[in-house]
Design a protein around this motif. Structure first.
Motif, PDB file in Angstrom:
ATOM      1  N   LYS A   1       2.287   4.862  13.869  1.00 31.64           N
ATOM      2  CA  LYS A   1       2.551   5.035  12.488  1.00 31.64           C
ATOM      3  C   LYS A   1       2.587   3.948  11.694  1.00 31.64           C
ATOM      4  O   LYS A   1       3.017   2.798  12.362  1.00 31.64           O
TER       5      LYS A   1
ATOM      6  N   SER B   1       4.967   3.051   9.895  1.00 36.62           N
ATOM      7  CA  SER B   1       6.320   2.349   9.943  1.00 36.62           C
ATOM      8  C   SER B   1       6.425   1.798  11.225  1.00 36.62           C
ATOM      9  O   SER B   1       7.641   0.850  11.256  1.00 36.62           O
ATOM     10  N   ASP B   2       5.672   1.945  12.240  1.00 37.83           N
ATOM     11  CA  ASP B   2       5.750   1.129  13.508  1.00 37.83           C
ATOM     12  C   ASP B   2       5.280  -0.237  13.220  1.00 37.83           C
ATOM     13  O   ASP B   2       5.443  -1.105  14.167  1.00 37.83           O
TER      14      ASP B   2
ATOM     15  N   THR C   1       6.645  -3.396   7.349  1.00 37.14           N
ATOM     16  CA  THR C   1       7.797  -3.149   6.513  1.00 37.14           C
ATOM     17  C   THR C   1       7.378  -2.745   5.106  1.00 37.14           C
ATOM     18  O   THR C   1       6.081  -3.386   4.801  1.00 37.14           O
ATOM     19  N   GLN C   2       8.294  -1.744   4.551  1.00 35.92           N
ATOM     20  CA  GLN C   2       7.634  -1.287   3.320  1.00 35.92           C
ATOM     21  C   GLN C   2       8.502  -1.734   2.115  1.00 35.92           C
ATOM     22  O   GLN C   2       9.652  -1.730   2.148  1.00 35.92           O
TER      23      GLN C   2
ATOM     24  N   LEU D   1       3.003  -3.253   1.823  1.00 38.94           N
ATOM     25  CA  LEU D   1       3.229  -3.008   3.164  1.00 38.94           C
ATOM     26  C   LEU D   1       3.058  -4.686   3.818  1.00 38.94           C
ATOM     27  O   LEU D   1       2.244  -5.388   3.352  1.00 38.94           O
TER      28      LEU D   1
ATOM     29  N   LYS E   1       6.971   7.061  -0.311  1.00 37.56           N
ATOM     30  CA  LYS E   1       7.073   5.998   0.931  1.00 37.56           C
ATOM     31  C   LYS E   1       7.359   6.891   2.369  1.00 37.56           C
ATOM     32  O   LYS E   1       6.629   6.118   3.272  1.00 37.56           O
ATOM     33  N   ILE E   2       7.739   7.877   2.253  1.00 36.34           N
ATOM     34  CA  ILE E   2       7.947   8.489   3.682  1.00 36.34           C
ATOM     35  C   ILE E   2       6.505   9.147   4.067  1.00 36.34           C
ATOM     36  O   ILE E   2       6.240   8.930   5.249  1.00 36.34           O
TER      37      ILE E   2
ATOM     38  N   ASN F   1       4.905   6.044   5.496  1.00 38.32           N
ATOM     39  CA  ASN F   1       5.521   5.639   6.725  1.00 38.32           C
ATOM     40  C   ASN F   1       4.961   6.549   7.723  1.00 38.32           C
ATOM     41  O   ASN F   1       4.870   6.033   9.034  1.00 38.32           O
ATOM     42  N   GLU F   2       4.622   7.797   7.461  1.00 38.11           N
ATOM     43  CA  GLU F   2       4.322   8.738   8.753  1.00 38.11           C
ATOM     44  C   GLU F   2       2.852   8.864   8.737  1.00 38.11           C
ATOM     45  O   GLU F   2       2.433   9.269   9.831  1.00 38.11           O
TER      46      GLU F   2
END
Length: 169
Positions: free
Chosen positions: A13, A15-16, A19-20, A89, A123-124, A127-128
């Protein structure tokens, strides 16, 4: 370098890996002229709409993604400011491995094809987003990015992308 089909790749992902952050500036015509690249939603010129003055400067390198036009994704190599419609990112590996950043930009453009002005990325959702990355196992549990105990193999990715760049020339 090993052939591509013998390398282990795993899905991560966003998000892994990153940082956003989010841009802080209003529309470019409301920001005074200055010395920093202003990243906006333009799909040309690496997303740069003008040189601007801002209190909110983001250090390079970073990847920028337009909220309204999600395929507008660029690797920024100079400090910049950005409009509120830009997702940013950041991670330290981008400095050491710039070609890997270009690989991720390409993957994000492809992954973001499903978004448009009527169905915006968030953002969500960013991140996914899942992308494939070459990996290597790690014995250090504090450095695990992947549930199966792998870390991205940025050295391999950098060499792989360099090979692609040379073939393209």
């Amino acid at each position: 370098m090993k052939p591509i089909d013998t390398k282990t790749w795993k899905e991560f992902k966003i998000s892994d890996l990153f940082t956003q952050l989010r841009g802080k500036e209003s529309a470019p015509n409301r920001v005074p002229d200055g010395d920093y690249n202003m990243i906006n939603e333009t799909s040309v010129n690496n997303g740069i709409s003008k040189k601007a003055h801002s209190e909110y400067i983001f250090e390079a390198p970073a990847i920028t993604v337009s909220v309204n036009y999600a395929q507008t994704v660029f690797l920024q190599q100079e400090p910049f400011c950005a409009s509120v419609n830009i997702l940013i990112l950041k991670d330290d590996f981008l400095e050491k491995y710039p070609n890997s950043g270009l690989y991720i930009v390409t993957l994000l453009r492809k992954a973001n094809e499903k978004y448009n002005y009527g169905s915006k990325i968030s953002k969500i959702k960013l991140n996914e987003t899942i992308i494939p990355i070459p990996v290597q196992p790690t014995l250090d549990p504090d450095k695990t990015y992947h549930p199966e105990g792998y870390v991205p193999d940025w050295d391999y990715m950098e060499a792989f992308m360099e090979q692609i760049n040379q073939q393209a020339q």
